[in-house]
Design an enzyme around this catalytic site. Structure first.
Site, PDB file in Angstrom:
ATOM      1  N   GLY A  15      49.264  54.835  -0.251  1.00 47.19           N
ATOM      2  CA  GLY A  15      49.250  56.057   0.541  1.00 47.19           C
ATOM      3  C   GLY A  15      49.433  55.848   2.022  1.00 47.19           C
ATOM      4  N   ASN A  17      52.200  56.247   3.846  1.00 44.55           N
ATOM      5  CA  ASN A  17      52.942  57.369   4.408  1.00 44.55           C
ATOM      6  C   ASN A  17      52.119  58.654   4.360  1.00 44.55           C
ATOM      7  OD1 ASN A  17      55.706  56.803   5.450  1.00 44.55           O
ATOM      8  ND2 ASN A  17      55.933  55.792   3.465  1.00 44.55           N
ATOM      9  N   ARG A  94      56.844  58.494 -10.227  1.00 41.88           N
ATOM     10  CA  ARG A  94      57.353  59.173 -11.417  1.00 41.88           C
ATOM     11  C   ARG A  94      58.656  59.884 -11.072  1.00 41.88           C
ATOM     12  NH1 ARG A  94      53.894  59.525 -15.525  1.00 41.88           N
ATOM     13  NH2 ARG A  94      54.967  61.315 -16.426  1.00 41.88           N
ATOM     14  N   ASN A 110      61.393  63.288   0.603  1.00 42.07           N
ATOM     15  CA  ASN A 110      61.027  61.931   0.198  1.00 42.07           C
ATOM     16  C   ASN A 110      61.398  60.978   1.326  1.00 42.07           C
ATOM     17  OD1 ASN A 110      60.174  59.834  -1.601  1.00 42.07           O
ATOM     18  ND2 ASN A 110      62.311  59.357  -2.022  1.00 42.07           N
ATOM     19  N   HIS A 112      62.504  56.886   1.895  1.00 41.06           N
ATOM     20  CA  HIS A 112      63.003  55.750   1.115  1.00 41.06           C
ATOM     21  C   HIS A 112      63.290  54.585   2.059  1.00 41.06           C
ATOM     22  CE1 HIS A 112      64.957  53.757  -2.277  1.00 41.06           C
ATOM     23  NE2 HIS A 112      65.934  53.423  -1.456  1.00 41.06           N
ATOM     24  N   GLY A 146      69.313  63.819  -8.405  1.00 46.83           N
ATOM     25  CA  GLY A 146      69.668  62.409  -8.526  1.00 46.83           C
ATOM     26  C   GLY A 146      68.549  61.510  -8.033  1.00 46.83           C
ATOM     27  N   ASP A 148      67.448  59.359  -5.181  1.00 49.23           N
ATOM     28  CA  ASP A 148      67.660  59.088  -3.760  1.00 49.23           C
ATOM     29  C   ASP A 148      69.050  59.530  -3.304  1.00 49.23           C
ATOM     30  OD1 ASP A 148      65.106  57.883  -3.581  1.00 49.23           O
ATOM     31  OD2 ASP A 148      65.923  56.000  -4.330  1.00 49.23           O
ATOM     32  N   GLU A 177      59.255  54.138   8.691  1.00 48.50           N
ATOM     33  CA  GLU A 177      58.933  55.246   7.783  1.00 48.50           C
ATOM     34  C   GLU A 177      57.814  56.103   8.376  1.00 48.50           C
ATOM     35  OE1 GLU A 177      58.378  54.321   3.580  1.00 48.50           O
ATOM     36  OE2 GLU A 177      59.287  52.357   3.952  1.00 48.50           O
TER      37      GLU A 177
END
Length: 206
Positions: A15, A17, A94, A110, A112, A146, A148, A177
Protein backbone atom coordinates in the site's frame (compact mmCIF):
# COMPACT_ATOMS: atom_id res chain seq x y z
CA UNK A 1 -15.79 21.59 -7.28
CA UNK A 2 -18.15 22.39 -4.42
CA UNK A 3 -17.59 19.10 -2.61
CA UNK A 4 -14.39 17.18 -2.13
CA UNK A 5 -13.97 14.20 -4.39
CA UNK A 6 -14.47 10.91 -2.55
CA UNK A 7 -11.74 8.42 -3.49
CA UNK A 8 -11.72 4.67 -2.98
CA UNK A 9 -8.46 2.71 -3.23
CA UNK A 10 -8.06 -0.96 -4.18
CA UNK A 11 -4.85 -2.59 -2.95
CA UNK A 12 -3.48 -6.09 -2.42
CA UNK A 13 -0.07 -5.47 -0.86
CA UNK A 14 2.02 -3.01 1.11
CA UNK A 15 0.00 0.00 0.00
CA UNK A 16 2.79 2.51 -0.62
CA UNK A 17 0.83 4.30 -3.34
CA UNK A 18 -2.24 4.17 -1.10
CA UNK A 19 -0.13 5.88 1.56
CA UNK A 20 1.01 8.55 -0.92
CA UNK A 21 -2.60 9.31 -1.83
CA UNK A 22 -3.75 9.33 1.79
CA UNK A 23 -0.94 11.66 2.86
CA UNK A 24 -1.56 14.04 -0.06
CA UNK A 25 -5.26 14.22 0.77
CA UNK A 26 -4.63 14.71 4.48
CA UNK A 27 -2.15 17.51 3.75
CA UNK A 28 -4.60 19.27 1.47
CA UNK A 29 -2.41 18.85 -1.62
CA UNK A 30 -5.35 17.32 -3.48
CA UNK A 31 -8.99 18.46 -3.15
CA UNK A 32 -10.13 14.95 -2.32
CA UNK A 33 -10.76 12.62 0.60
CA UNK A 34 -9.65 9.00 0.58
CA UNK A 35 -12.70 7.43 2.21
CA UNK A 36 -12.16 3.68 1.89
CA UNK A 37 -9.55 1.03 1.21
CA UNK A 38 -10.79 -2.20 -0.34
CA UNK A 39 -8.48 -5.20 -0.33
CA UNK A 40 -8.91 -8.76 -1.50
CA UNK A 41 -6.51 -10.12 1.11
CA UNK A 42 -7.21 -10.23 4.86
CA UNK A 43 -3.67 -9.61 6.13
CA UNK A 44 -1.74 -7.08 4.08
CA UNK A 45 0.35 -4.06 5.12
CA UNK A 46 -2.09 -1.72 3.35
CA UNK A 47 -4.54 -2.38 6.18
CA UNK A 48 -2.07 -0.90 8.66
CA UNK A 49 -1.73 2.18 6.44
CA UNK A 50 -5.51 2.57 6.60
CA UNK A 51 -5.43 2.31 10.40
CA UNK A 52 -2.68 4.93 10.63
CA UNK A 53 -4.70 7.37 8.56
CA UNK A 54 -8.07 6.48 10.09
CA UNK A 55 -9.44 5.41 6.73
CA UNK A 56 -12.14 2.75 6.62
CA UNK A 57 -10.80 -0.58 5.36
CA UNK A 58 -12.96 -3.35 3.94
CA UNK A 59 -11.70 -6.84 3.13
CA UNK A 60 -13.64 -8.43 0.28
CA UNK A 61 -12.15 -11.92 0.22
CA UNK A 62 -12.76 -13.68 -3.12
CA UNK A 63 -12.78 -17.01 -1.29
CA UNK A 64 -16.03 -15.94 0.33
CA UNK A 65 -17.78 -15.51 -3.01
CA UNK A 66 -18.88 -18.21 -5.47
CA UNK A 67 -17.58 -16.46 -8.60
CA UNK A 68 -15.46 -13.62 -9.88
CA UNK A 69 -18.63 -11.78 -10.83
CA UNK A 70 -20.04 -12.11 -7.33
CA UNK A 71 -16.78 -10.88 -5.81
CA UNK A 72 -16.67 -7.85 -8.08
CA UNK A 73 -20.30 -7.04 -7.34
CA UNK A 74 -19.41 -7.01 -3.65
CA UNK A 75 -16.50 -4.63 -4.30
CA UNK A 76 -18.71 -2.35 -6.39
CA UNK A 77 -21.30 -2.32 -3.62
CA UNK A 78 -18.71 -1.20 -1.06
CA UNK A 79 -17.57 1.64 -3.32
CA UNK A 80 -21.06 2.77 -4.29
CA UNK A 81 -22.34 2.70 -0.71
CA UNK A 82 -19.61 5.18 0.14
CA UNK A 83 -20.40 7.37 -2.87
CA UNK A 84 -16.93 7.06 -4.31
CA UNK A 85 -16.34 9.31 -7.32
CA UNK A 86 -12.91 7.98 -8.27
CA UNK A 87 -11.39 4.53 -7.85
CA UNK A 88 -7.59 4.22 -7.68
CA UNK A 89 -5.82 0.92 -8.14
CA UNK A 90 -2.71 0.71 -5.97
CA UNK A 91 -1.10 -2.66 -6.43
CA UNK A 92 -4.43 -4.46 -6.78
CA UNK A 93 -3.44 -7.88 -8.05
CA UNK A 94 -6.71 -9.01 -9.60
CA UNK A 95 -7.59 -8.55 -13.25
CA UNK A 96 -10.80 -6.57 -13.47
CA UNK A 97 -13.64 -7.71 -15.70
CA UNK A 98 -15.07 -5.63 -18.53
CA UNK A 99 -18.19 -5.17 -16.42
CA UNK A 100 -16.26 -3.65 -13.52
CA UNK A 101 -14.28 -1.38 -15.83
CA UNK A 102 -17.46 -0.29 -17.60
CA UNK A 103 -19.17 0.48 -14.29
CA UNK A 104 -16.41 2.95 -13.37
CA UNK A 105 -15.58 4.11 -16.91
CA UNK A 106 -13.74 7.42 -16.85
CA UNK A 107 -13.24 7.32 -13.09
CA UNK A 108 -10.85 4.40 -12.64
CA UNK A 109 -7.11 5.12 -12.44
CA UNK A 110 -4.04 2.91 -12.19
CA UNK A 111 -0.33 3.54 -11.74
CA UNK A 112 2.17 1.30 -13.53
CA UNK A 113 5.98 1.15 -13.14
CA UNK A 114 6.98 1.65 -16.77
CA UNK A 115 6.58 4.19 -19.53
CA UNK A 116 3.53 2.68 -21.15
CA UNK A 117 2.83 1.38 -23.72
CA UNK A 118 6.22 -0.31 -23.23
CA UNK A 119 6.46 -3.15 -20.71
CA UNK A 120 2.84 -3.65 -19.65
CA UNK A 121 1.75 -6.42 -17.31
CA UNK A 122 3.83 -8.16 -14.67
CA UNK A 123 7.47 -7.47 -13.73
CA UNK A 124 7.95 -4.40 -15.96
CA UNK A 125 11.26 -3.56 -14.26
CA UNK A 126 12.61 -7.00 -15.18
CA UNK A 127 11.31 -6.50 -18.72
CA UNK A 128 13.14 -3.18 -18.96
CA UNK A 129 16.42 -4.72 -17.81
CA UNK A 130 16.08 -7.75 -20.08
CA UNK A 131 15.49 -5.50 -23.08
CA UNK A 132 18.42 -3.25 -22.26
CA UNK A 133 16.22 -0.18 -21.95
CA UNK A 134 18.07 3.02 -21.10
CA UNK A 135 14.99 4.74 -19.70
CA UNK A 136 12.00 3.45 -17.78
CA UNK A 137 9.57 5.27 -15.53
CA UNK A 138 6.05 5.50 -14.14
CA UNK A 139 2.66 6.01 -15.78
CA UNK A 140 -0.76 6.95 -14.42
CA UNK A 141 -3.52 5.95 -16.79
CA UNK A 142 -7.24 5.47 -16.99
CA UNK A 143 -8.17 1.79 -16.92
CA UNK A 144 -9.83 0.20 -19.92
CA UNK A 145 -10.57 -3.43 -20.73
CA UNK A 146 -6.98 -4.23 -21.75
CA UNK A 147 -3.92 -4.80 -19.57
CA UNK A 148 -2.27 -1.42 -18.96
CA UNK A 149 -3.66 -0.09 -22.25
CA UNK A 150 -5.88 2.79 -21.10
CA UNK A 151 -5.41 6.50 -21.94
CA UNK A 152 -2.29 7.96 -20.32
CA UNK A 153 -2.68 10.83 -17.84
CA UNK A 154 0.86 11.48 -16.58
CA UNK A 155 4.30 9.95 -16.98
CA UNK A 156 7.68 10.44 -15.37
CA UNK A 157 10.94 9.07 -16.81
CA UNK A 158 13.54 7.26 -14.72
CA UNK A 159 16.99 6.40 -16.16
CA UNK A 160 18.07 2.77 -16.09
CA UNK A 161 21.56 2.65 -14.60
CA UNK A 162 24.21 0.17 -15.75
CA UNK A 163 24.34 -1.56 -12.36
CA UNK A 164 20.59 -1.56 -11.74
CA UNK A 165 18.87 -4.63 -10.39
CA UNK A 166 15.15 -5.24 -10.67
CA UNK A 167 14.81 -4.12 -7.04
CA UNK A 168 16.89 -0.94 -7.29
CA UNK A 169 15.10 0.17 -10.45
CA UNK A 170 11.73 -0.57 -8.85
CA UNK A 171 12.55 1.57 -5.81
CA UNK A 172 13.56 4.59 -7.90
CA UNK A 173 10.47 4.26 -10.08
CA UNK A 174 8.32 4.02 -6.95
CA UNK A 175 9.50 7.48 -5.85
CA UNK A 176 8.06 8.89 -9.08
CA UNK A 177 4.85 6.87 -8.73
CA UNK A 178 4.31 8.54 -5.36
CA UNK A 179 4.70 11.94 -7.00
CA UNK A 180 2.55 11.57 -10.10
CA UNK A 181 -0.34 9.53 -8.67
CA UNK A 182 -1.51 12.28 -6.26
CA UNK A 183 -0.96 14.82 -9.04
CA UNK A 184 -3.21 12.84 -11.39
CA UNK A 185 -5.89 12.61 -8.70
CA UNK A 186 -5.62 16.36 -8.14
CA UNK A 187 -6.18 17.03 -11.86
CA UNK A 188 -9.16 14.68 -11.87
CA UNK A 189 -10.63 16.28 -8.76
CA UNK A 190 -10.27 19.72 -10.34
CA UNK A 191 -12.19 18.52 -13.40
CA UNK A 192 -9.22 19.13 -15.67
CA UNK A 193 -8.92 15.71 -17.36
CA UNK A 194 -10.75 15.05 -20.61
CA UNK A 195 -10.45 11.76 -22.47
CA UNK A 196 -10.36 12.27 -26.24
CA UNK A 197 -10.12 8.86 -27.84
CA UNK A 198 -6.76 7.44 -26.78
CA UNK A 199 -5.49 10.73 -25.43
CA UNK A 200 -6.07 12.59 -22.18
CA UNK A 201 -6.26 16.35 -22.55
CA UNK A 202 -5.31 18.35 -19.45
CA UNK A 203 -7.26 21.61 -19.34
CA UNK A 204 -5.71 24.80 -18.04
CA UNK A 205 -6.79 25.88 -14.60
CA UNK A 206 -9.93 28.04 -14.90
Amino acid sequence: MSERLRVGVLASGRGSNFRALAEAAAAGRIPAAVVVLVTDRPAVPALEVAREHRIEAVVVDPRQHPSREAHEKAVIAVLEERQVGLVCLAGYMRLLSAGFVSHFAGRLLNVHPSLLPTFPGLRPQRQALEHGAKVSGATVHFVDEGVDTGPIVLQRAVPVLPDDTEESLAERILVEEHRIYPEAVRLFAEGRLEIRGRRVHIRERS
